[in-house]
Structures are given as C-alpha cells and as structure tokens.
Design an enzyme around this catalytic site. Structure first.
Site, PDB file in Angstrom:
ATOM      1  N   HIS A 151       0.870  -1.173   0.000  1.00  0.00           N
ATOM      2  CA  HIS A 151       0.000   0.000   0.000  1.00  0.00           C
ATOM      3  C   HIS A 151       0.909   1.226   0.000  1.00  0.00           C
ATOM      4  CE1 HIS A 151      -3.631  -2.364   1.259  1.00  0.00           C
ATOM      5  NE2 HIS A 151      -2.695  -3.138   1.789  1.00  0.00           N
ATOM      6  N   ASN A 206      -7.002   0.335  -2.402  1.00  0.00           N
ATOM      7  CA  ASN A 206      -7.735   1.143  -1.420  1.00  0.00           C
ATOM      8  C   ASN A 206      -7.008   2.452  -1.112  1.00  0.00           C
ATOM      9  OD1 ASN A 206      -5.828  -0.613  -0.210  1.00  0.00           O
ATOM     10  ND2 ASN A 206      -6.795  -0.420   1.790  1.00  0.00           N
ATOM     11  N   ASN A 248      -4.210  -5.961  10.278  1.00  0.00           N
ATOM     12  CA  ASN A 248      -5.371  -6.769   9.920  1.00  0.00           C
ATOM     13  C   ASN A 248      -4.976  -7.688   8.765  1.00  0.00           C
ATOM     14  OD1 ASN A 248      -6.778  -5.158  11.734  1.00  0.00           O
ATOM     15  ND2 ASN A 248      -7.748  -3.927  10.145  1.00  0.00           N
ATOM     16  N   HIS A 292       1.486   4.084   8.277  1.00  0.00           N
ATOM     17  CA  HIS A 292       0.749   5.192   8.884  1.00  0.00           C
ATOM     18  C   HIS A 292       1.757   6.019   9.670  1.00  0.00           C
ATOM     19  CE1 HIS A 292      -3.075   3.182   7.977  1.00  0.00           C
ATOM     20  NE2 HIS A 292      -2.515   2.070   8.436  1.00  0.00           N
ATOM     21  N   ASP A 332       2.608  -6.833   2.790  1.00  0.00           N
ATOM     22  CA  ASP A 332       1.444  -6.020   3.160  1.00  0.00           C
ATOM     23  C   ASP A 332       1.908  -4.696   3.764  1.00  0.00           C
ATOM     24  OD1 ASP A 332      -1.183  -5.240   3.362  1.00  0.00           O
ATOM     25  OD2 ASP A 332      -1.624  -6.427   5.141  1.00  0.00           O
ATOM     26  N   GLY A 355      -1.798  -1.612  10.275  1.00  0.00           N
ATOM     27  CA  GLY A 355      -0.815  -1.624   9.203  1.00  0.00           C
ATOM     28  C   GLY A 355       0.491  -1.003   9.638  1.00  0.00           C
TER      29      GLY A 355
END
Length: 446
Positions: A63, A95, A284, A315, A311, A330
């Site tokens: 991400h 996302n 998650n 943040h 993954d 995350g």
C-alpha cells in the site's frame, strides 16, 4: 548498448547456490557462466566479492498510499524503501483515495508510477458490490489481479453481497486476491470489548477481536466459492494455523487454482510482542499466537503457503499512537522484509533457496509475470546483492519510509542489502540511490 558484468557472485536461483558471473546487456541477462571475461568502453564491472546474488524480490501486496493518502507514503518513497530492501517489483493495492475501481483511475495510477517509481510496478483493480461490468473489461495481460476485501475495509470496498460475489468469482478475467476476515464476527467481538473498555481496548485483545474464527469463516467461504466456480483464488496474509487445512501441496504452483501467502510480520511477531510494541504491530489480520506463528512457518516450508509478501501499509507515528479504536492497522515493511528473512536464515529456520522461491520465483509464477523472478538468460536483470555478514541496527536515521518509523526499530540484523539492480541499472547501493527512470510496468504472460 549498456553492458554490466557482475563478477564473483554466489548465485541463489532455482534451488541451487552456484558461484559465477552474470553479464547484462540493455537490462537483460545475456550470459551466466562460471567465469566471464569482457572488455568494452561502456562496460561497468561490479565485484560481488563472494556475496550472494538473488533475483529481485517481487512483493505482491503493498500500500503506497498514492493518491489521496500521501502524508503516509507515496509511490516514490515506498518504491525507494522497497529497492533498499531488495524488492525490485511491486503490486500495489486499490484502497487509495479515490479507490482504484474504474479503468480510468487504474491508468492514472500507472501514470503516477511511470513518473516516480524506483521499482517495477503493477496495480490491482478493486472489486466492489457494484462494479462487475468494469471488472469484466480489464485486460489480464496488463493488470496484476483483482483485489477483494471480504472483511472490513475503507469506503465501499467491502464485498458483502453474496450474489455479486459469486458472479465476480464466476466472471472475473483476473486472478482474485482476497483479504479474508468475517465482518459479522469482528463487529460482534469489537462491540463486546467496547462495552467493557470503551475506546481504550488493550491491544492484546486485537487477535481476540479479529480472531481465528473470523479468519477461518471468511477464508473457508472464499475457498469453497472458488472450488464451486472454478475461479483462480489467492488468499492474502494467512495468519492462523487453522486456515492451513484449506490449502495443499499436492501439485506444483503453476497447476494450483487456490493459493495462499504469509506476511513477514506474521512470521516474525506473535501476541507476546504486543506488550512491547503496542499498536505499532496492529495489523489486519492480527498477529496471533506463537502456535500460529510456528504453524505458518511450517506451512510455508511444506509448500501449503506459496508466497511471502509484506502487506506494507504505513501510517504516521501520530496515527499509530492513538487508542485502540482510533489507531489504524498496518505498518511499513518493504525495507526490512528481506533482512528479517535473512535473520531467520541465520537462525536456521529457512534456507536462502526457500526465501528466493517464496519471494522471487513464486510471485512470478503465480501472477505469470513476464521475464522476471529468476536469474535466467533472456530475463530482465532485476538483481540483489546481499552481504550475510554486515550487521546493522534498525534506527530512524537509516529508515527510509516516509512515515519515519519501523516495527523493527531496535533490531540488529546480521545481513544487509548492498546493491539493487532494476532492469540492469544500479538504483541502490548501501543507503544511496540513483535515478528512478529505470523502472518498468510489469506485463503478464496470460
């Protein structure tokens, strides 16, 4: 014609480790031999000095937060951290803001990567309850996969209409990659904890809220639906021992219709680490028990689990420091994934050959990525040199993520990535970067 020669390498590839040299022309490996002698005015020679050369890692789940969440990460900053960790190709998730649920938005992300990425790139298309017609238009040769959230997610990306879900599984032209956690179970567990603790739920309860049951209910339904429809299903970030019964090792990866992956954090951490790391290891699916951790490694070594991914989902520190219900899940991982696996190699938990199989070869096979993931003549020269005896401590001043922190802070790794080549170009050397123009869009042999 640009020429590169890597000398004195220990080449880790396709289940073997062999000493030799690698010759590269215009970004492609043209010769692999015990010894190569070459002279040319434009030849660049790199002496690996007996260190190990691996195929560039392929991370199928990152991400990078662009567009819309660029205070956490960007394609540029995320891909820089990736190549520092030996990851030369990535597949990024949908996302973002806006979510990548139309072909137009997907191509906009490809344009962003073309302008800024240090690593080769592709993106997953996002499935929703109402975009099946758009899904059916996707060209499988140019897009990595379809991502489905079968548990809670941002915005409208939770696919919870069972009739729509079955149609997607039946009609998708793409491999389906799924995040599997049962939303009803999670919400029930969360409500019980909020009633008792309010927002400040002890982080140790995270694996009780996002429980083994929540994972297994969802993943078992996805596997059953894939078997019913014949869909090609890849289950992301398996986190429990119980889920391993859903996957098998009875056939080669190329012949499997249902596959699974495990993430670095589920191999490295367990629920005993919450006391020290707190919400900084809130993911998650949740990091679970030591029993689960050990079972995941065993399943990986036995080939029930096919791929290792990160993954990577950064943040800011400020966001992560919140109370349980407000701290996002995350964390950043791409820079430290390979050093962590190499640490596990030193601990005799995994071999170098198995690391390369699960992070280089298998992602290429699984997604049918053209000419990458192996050290072969005719393949793109995505290569990583690692020094197994070069200790370094993970600290903020050598952490490259835009968010500025790592869950591995305080860890001393025995091994480091010294050089990363993307399409035959040296883009990273010992915490220093060259230009990013060498990255390419991944293509798929489908």
């Amino acid at each position: 014609m640009k020429k590169v020669l890597i000398k004195n390498a220990r080449i880790v590839n396709e289940g073997t480790i062999k000493e030799g040299d690698i010759f590269i022309e215009d970004g492609v490996i043209t010769e692999i031999a015990d010894s190569i002698s070459a002279k040319s005015p434009d030849l660049k020679i790199f002496d690996a000095e007996g260190n190990y050369v691996l195929p560039g890692l392929i991370d199928d789940q990152v991400h990078f937060r662009e567009p819309g969440l660029t205070h956490k990460e960007t394609i540029e900053t995320g891909s820089k951290a990736a190549v520092a960790g030996g990851i030369t190709s990535f597949i990024e998730m949908p996302n973002t803001q806006p979510q990548t649920t139309t072909i137009e938005l997907l191509e906009e992300k490809f344009k962003l990567a073309e302008e800024s990425s240090y690593a080769n790139y592709s993106f997953m298309f996002g499935g929703t309850n109402d975009n099946l017609e758009e899904i059916k238009k996707i060209d499988p040769k140019t897009t990595a996969a379809l991502k489905l959230f079968l548990g809670s997610s941002t915005g409208n990306m939770l696919v919870d209409d069972e009739k729509v879900l079955e149609r997607i599984f039946t009609e998708s032209p793409l491999l389906i990659a799924a995040h599997c956690e049962d939303e009803e179970t999670i919400q029930k567990n969360l409500a019980e904890c909020i009633e008792r603790y309010g927002d400040d739920i002890p982080i140790e309860l995270h694996p009780k809220i996002r429980s083994e049951e929540a994972c297994y209910i969802s993943s078992s339904k996805a596997v059953a639906l894939a078997k019913k429809t014949g869909a090609r299903l890849h289950v992301f970030h398996v986190s429990t021992a119980k889920e391993l019964k859903l996957f098998d090792n009875k056939r080669p990866l190329k012949d499997k219709k249902i596959t699974a992956e495990v993430c670095i954090h589920h191999l490295w951490f367990n629920d005993q680490d919450y006391a020290k790391k707190g919400t900084f290891i809130k993911w998650n699916p949740a990091v679970k028990t030591k029993k689960d951790q050990e079972a995941l490694l065993k399943g990986l070594l036995e080939d029930k689990i096919d791929v290792i991914a990160t993954d990577h989902a950064p943040h800011t520190k400020e966001e992560k420091k919140n109370v349980y219900t407000k701290a996002p899940s995350g964390g950043p991982l791409v820079q430290h994934a390979l050093p962590a696996l190499l640490q596990m190699y030193h601990q005799e938990k995994i071999t170098l050959e198995k690391i390369v199989e699960k992070m280089c070869h298998n992602p290429a096979i699984l997604f049918q990525i053209e000419k990458r993931g192996f050290i072969r003549e005719g393949y793109k020269a995505d290569l990583v040199i690692v020094d197994l005896n070069a200790p370094w401590a993970v600290q903020p001043n050598n952490t490259i993520y835009k968010c500025g922190w790592s869950p591995f802070e305080g860890t001393t790794f025995k091994s480091r990535v010294t050089h990363t080549f993307v399409n035959g170009n040296l883009v990273y050397k010992n915490f220093q970067f060259n230009g990013f123009q060498q990255a390419e869009r991944l293509t798929f042999d489908r």
